[in-house]
Design an enzyme around this catalytic site. Structure first.
Site, short mmCIF file in Angstrom:
data_model
loop_
_atom_site.label_atom_id
_atom_site.label_comp_id
_atom_site.label_asym_id
_atom_site.label_seq_id
_atom_site.Cartn_x
_atom_site.Cartn_y
_atom_site.Cartn_z
N HIS A 159 46.19 32.01 44.30
CA HIS A 159 44.83 31.58 44.68
C HIS A 159 44.74 30.07 44.93
CE1 HIS A 159 43.25 35.54 44.07
NE2 HIS A 159 43.58 35.56 42.79
N HIS A 197 44.36 41.05 44.10
CA HIS A 197 43.45 40.08 44.73
C HIS A 197 44.09 39.45 45.97
CE1 HIS A 197 42.45 40.20 40.35
NE2 HIS A 197 41.23 40.30 40.84
N ASP A 284 48.15 43.98 38.81
CA ASP A 284 46.75 44.31 38.51
C ASP A 284 46.21 45.41 39.43
OD1 ASP A 284 46.93 42.44 40.56
OD2 ASP A 284 45.64 40.95 39.60
#
Ligand code: SP5
Ligand code: ZN
Length: 348
Positions: A159, A197, A284
């Protein structure tokens, strides 16, 4: 497969804002310990410590004023008489005109931060730098006769942009590694991001470049963090147009659907024909992950590990997310050991 690990990751132990309360972060030290335990349990291979790198590979990706901010913000916060973890409370929102970097810490941190899930405290910079060293050490293995390696990185990296931290990430470990490869003989690198993500940081760093292909499978931004990137129509710009691939998937996606996206991504990697593959490995996507919503089961991680090995590329796995701590070791090692079982390639 060789693993790079250092217990210095314990220096990263911070709080997070969840449901209106400041609690221990999902991105916690036990994550790495559960993975290390499983790496040993299945005898994945040797475990080595990271080598020390200077800041040059980091500064090849990140803005130097941003790095100075990360190195100094905690002391600045303490000097103001504060005791708790450091969070931003104001951001340069779309309606405010100034693009200038404020001098006061309160403004500066808003400028350099993209999400309030990530607080800063005493060990944060040291752990982030060490995590990048773990990734670089694993990547360096490709130049010394190994065809694969696992970087057990904490904190994660995907990120983090050129000059912003968030999503538990400070330095973009996979981007730093990709640039290091390009500076050490590679012409083309593919980054496959399988974390739940979207790897917004990695995408933005390489968005206008054709020497790094970026492919990400993730929860669709309408519903999932980081919300402001990860749409399928983000294809790159300038020289990078056509080298960025997003596969946004509905929140409750199961393995069958996820694998269809993976197959498309693998096909694009074959077309690109990179010298090296870097995998942003977040587990995840697991059905019991506490902050994500895909439905992958533990055995599915084996299936996709061997699919990735069928590319027959020198490959480095770099740990990103995964928060079901009890199962994180099993799921991670399922990818790595089934990859290793069927992997063979010409060296880099
Ligand atoms: C590396 C990585 O996986 N970073 C992810 C950071 C996500 N942090 C914010 C998540 C907020 C999601 N809220 C869901 C609450 C479910 N109870
Ligand atoms: Zn994630």
């Amino acid at each position: 497969m060789l693993t790079v690990y250092s217990n210095t990751h314990h220096l990263r132990n911070a709080t997070e804002l969840v449901g209106g309360q400041i609690v221990p972060s999902y991105e916690r030290p036990e994550r790495a310990e559960f993975i290390l335990e499983q790496v040993k349990c299945v005898k994945l291979g040797n475990i080595i410590k990271p080598a020390k790198f200077d800041l040059k590979p980091t500064l090849a990706i990140h803005d130097s004023a941003y790095i100075t901010f990360l190195q100094t913000c905690w002391d600045e916060w303490l000097a103001q008489g504060n005791k708790g973890d450091l969070f931003p409370f104001i951001w340069p929102s779309r309606t405010m005109p100034s693009k200038r970097i404020p001098k006061h810490l309160d403004g500066k941190i808003g400028y350099y931060c993209l999400s309030s899930d990530t607080s800063i405290n005493a060990g944060t910079w040291a752990a982030a730098k060490l995590s990048a060293d773990v990734a670089l050490t694993a990547t360096q293995q490709l130049t010394t006769g190994n065809n694969s390696a696992f970087a057990l990185c904490r904190p994660p990296g995907h990120h983090a942009t050129n000059d912003a931290y968030g999503g538990y990430c400070f330095l973009n470990n996979v981007a730093i590694s990709a640039q290091w490869l390009l500076d050490n003989g590679a012409s083309r690198v593919s980054i496959l991001d399988v974390d739940f993500h979207h790897g917004n940081g990695t995408q933005s760093i390489f968005y206008d470049r054709d020497d790094v292909q970026f492919l990400s499978l993730h929860g669709q931004p309408e519903q999932c963090f980081p919300h402001f990137s990860g749409y399928a129509d983000e294809r790159g710009e300038g020289a990078g147009l056509g080298y960025n691939f997003n596969y946004p998937l509905a929140p409750s996606t199961d393995y069958k659907t996820w694998q269809q996206a993976l197959d498309q991504a693998l096909e694009e990697i074959v077309n690109y024909s990179p010298d090296v593959l870097l995998v942003s490995l977040g587990v995840d996507t697991y059905e019991n992950d506490p902050i994500s919503s895909f439905k992958l089961q533990s055995d599915d991680f084996k299936t996709y590990g061997s699919k990735i090995s069928s590319l027959s590329l020198p490959t480095v796995f770099i740990l990103e997310g995964g928060y079901a701590v009890e199962e994180i070791g099993l799921n991670t090692v399922n990818v790595l050991s089934s990859f290793e079982k069927s992997h063979s390639c010409k060296g880099f």
